[in-house]
Motif scaffolding. Structure first.
Motif, mmCIF file in Angstrom:
data_model
loop_
_atom_site.group_PDB
_atom_site.id
_atom_site.type_symbol
_atom_site.label_atom_id
_atom_site.label_comp_id
_atom_site.label_asym_id
_atom_site.label_seq_id
_atom_site.Cartn_x
_atom_site.Cartn_y
_atom_site.Cartn_z
ATOM 1 N N UNK A 1 68.528 21.813 37.036
ATOM 2 C CA UNK A 1 69.046 20.541 36.429
ATOM 3 C C UNK A 1 68.133 19.368 36.901
ATOM 4 N N UNK A 2 67.760 18.499 36.017
ATOM 5 C CA UNK A 2 67.115 17.138 36.712
ATOM 6 C C UNK A 2 67.926 16.601 37.590
ATOM 7 N N UNK A 3 67.631 16.400 38.833
ATOM 8 C CA UNK A 3 68.402 15.664 39.876
ATOM 9 C C UNK A 3 69.314 16.409 40.660
ATOM 10 N N UNK A 4 69.258 17.854 40.403
ATOM 11 C CA UNK A 4 70.029 18.555 41.303
ATOM 12 C C UNK A 4 69.601 18.986 42.550
ATOM 13 N N UNK A 5 70.106 19.283 43.557
ATOM 14 C CA UNK A 5 70.040 19.810 44.973
ATOM 15 C C UNK A 5 70.595 21.147 44.811
ATOM 16 N N UNK A 6 69.724 22.000 45.325
ATOM 17 C CA UNK A 6 70.421 23.353 45.619
ATOM 18 C C UNK A 6 70.114 23.830 47.112
ATOM 19 N N UNK A 7 71.368 24.029 47.731
ATOM 20 C CA UNK A 7 71.172 24.759 49.358
ATOM 21 C C UNK A 7 71.690 26.054 49.299
ATOM 22 N N UNK A 8 70.914 26.828 50.126
ATOM 23 C CA UNK A 8 71.308 28.284 50.239
ATOM 24 C C UNK A 8 71.631 28.490 51.871
ATOM 25 N N UNK A 9 72.815 29.134 52.189
ATOM 26 C CA UNK A 9 73.143 29.301 53.487
ATOM 27 C C UNK A 9 73.261 30.899 53.845
ATOM 28 N N UNK A 10 73.238 31.235 54.966
ATOM 29 C CA UNK A 10 73.580 32.657 55.357
ATOM 30 C C UNK A 10 74.553 32.811 56.292
ATOM 31 N N UNK B 1 69.992 27.766 56.610
ATOM 32 C CA UNK B 1 69.822 27.476 55.282
ATOM 33 C C UNK B 1 68.524 26.784 54.817
ATOM 34 N N UNK B 2 68.485 26.871 53.606
ATOM 35 C CA UNK B 2 67.363 26.150 52.986
ATOM 36 C C UNK B 2 67.480 25.359 51.693
ATOM 37 N N UNK B 3 66.754 24.144 51.524
ATOM 38 C CA UNK B 3 67.146 23.505 50.543
ATOM 39 C C UNK B 3 66.035 23.105 49.553
ATOM 40 N N UNK B 4 66.241 22.741 48.118
ATOM 41 C CA UNK B 4 65.375 22.431 47.275
ATOM 42 C C UNK B 4 65.925 21.116 46.388
ATOM 43 N N UNK B 5 65.070 20.394 45.829
ATOM 44 C CA UNK B 5 65.594 19.242 45.184
ATOM 45 C C UNK B 5 64.699 19.231 43.869
ATOM 46 N N UNK B 6 65.240 19.019 42.669
ATOM 47 C CA UNK B 6 64.582 19.333 41.522
ATOM 48 C C UNK B 6 64.608 17.883 40.992
ATOM 49 N N UNK B 7 63.536 17.341 40.343
ATOM 50 C CA UNK B 7 63.497 16.084 39.771
ATOM 51 C C UNK B 7 63.250 15.925 38.173
#
Length: 284
Positions: free
Chosen positions: A261-270, A278-284
């Motif tokens: 989704x626009x504006x959504x940040x996703x972080x995945x942790x182990x 962890x790792x993150x991505x930001x959607x615009x």
């Protein structure tokens, strides 16, 4: 030498598959690539079985090779039962990862980065040496890996919603590889504790506010991510391809394929790994 060996392997793969499969012609492949580059929903490639799809993937990878940089690894797709069921497949499929597909932790990109963009929690395993090409068990595979990198894969299902996208078609379109965001490498020890950890680690995806979006365990991918490595080694060998030191292996999905989704940040942790990488991505 590495670039030459990759080119030779691609040519050998393409020649072998073209000789025995009803392969889509060059115009069909070029048309798919034009749609893929323009982020337009594409038509399905004309493939009736795994042999056709393998041939199509060979042609597609050969065309993308000149556009996306060097090959840096491979992905094992459909390694989780739920994803196999979604795509009506009875086993995994493999695709190629190019240099320009791998983005840095914290990358920002449009939510519509592809025609049918989705995200999934994944994991990269890093090849230590070419001894990995002879492995037959998870224990053997672990001895030839240097580390794990947190990874949010960002596939592009590419086809128009009206087209049929099953396991065979997914193979033909290079297992929908488009982008992925990778974190720092976490060293792996070749011991029983690490073998167990890779299966037992809890992989949790959250949004920018910390709400849990999805979670799974390493066992989701064929019982252990290392089993995905063993499968990939055997699959690559069928077309004369081999892994090399530094290659990345995407082991598959630990979460549902979900449109960003626009504006959504996703972080995945182990969870379970020291420091909880962890790792993150930001959607615009």
């Amino acid at each position: 030498m590495r670039a030459v060996s990759i080119a030779l392997a691609l040519n050998a793969c393409l020649a072998a598959t073209m000789a025995q499969a009803a392969c889509p012609d060059a115009a069909a492949i070029s048309g798919f690539v034009a749609d893929w580059e323009a982020k337009r929903p594409a038509k399905a490639l004309a493939v009736a079985n795994v042999e056709d799809a393998t041939c199509a993937r060979g042609k597609l990878v050969a065309e993308l090779h000149g556009k996306l940089g060097k090959i840096v690894g491979y992905k094992a797709g459909l390694t989780a039962k739920a994803v196999q069921e979604r795509f009506k497949a009875d086993g995994p499929v493999s695709g190629v990862l190019f240099d320009s597909m791998i983005l840095k932790d914290g990358a920002r990109l449009p939510a519509a980065y592809g025609a049918r963009a989705v995200w999934e929690a994944d994991m990269l395993l890093v090849v230590k040496d070419d001894g990995i090409n002879a492995v037959k068990t998870p224990e053997e595979a672990l001895r030839h890996l240097s580390g794990m990198r947190p990874f949010i894969e960002l596939p592009d299902l590419a086809l128009a919603p009206s087209e049929t996208l099953d396991g065979v078609q997914l193979l033909a379109i290079n297992v929908a590889a488009r982008f992925g965001v990778a974190g720092a490498e976490v060293p792996l020890k070749a011991d029983a504790a690490t073998l167990a950890l890779l299966a037992e680690t809890k992989i949790v995806a959250t949004d920018g506010g910390g709400a849990v979006l999805a979670e799974g365990t390493g066992a989701a991918t064929l019982g252990n991510p290392l089993n995905a490595v063993v499968w990939l080694v055997q699959d690559l060998a069928k077309t004369g391809r081999k892994l090399a030191a530094g290659d990345l292996i995407s082991v598959g999905s630990f979460s549902p394929l979900t449109p960003p989704k626009p504006g959504q940040q996703i972080t995945v942790r182990y969870e379970g790994f020291a420091g909880t990488p962890k790792v993150s991505v930001q959607f615009e």
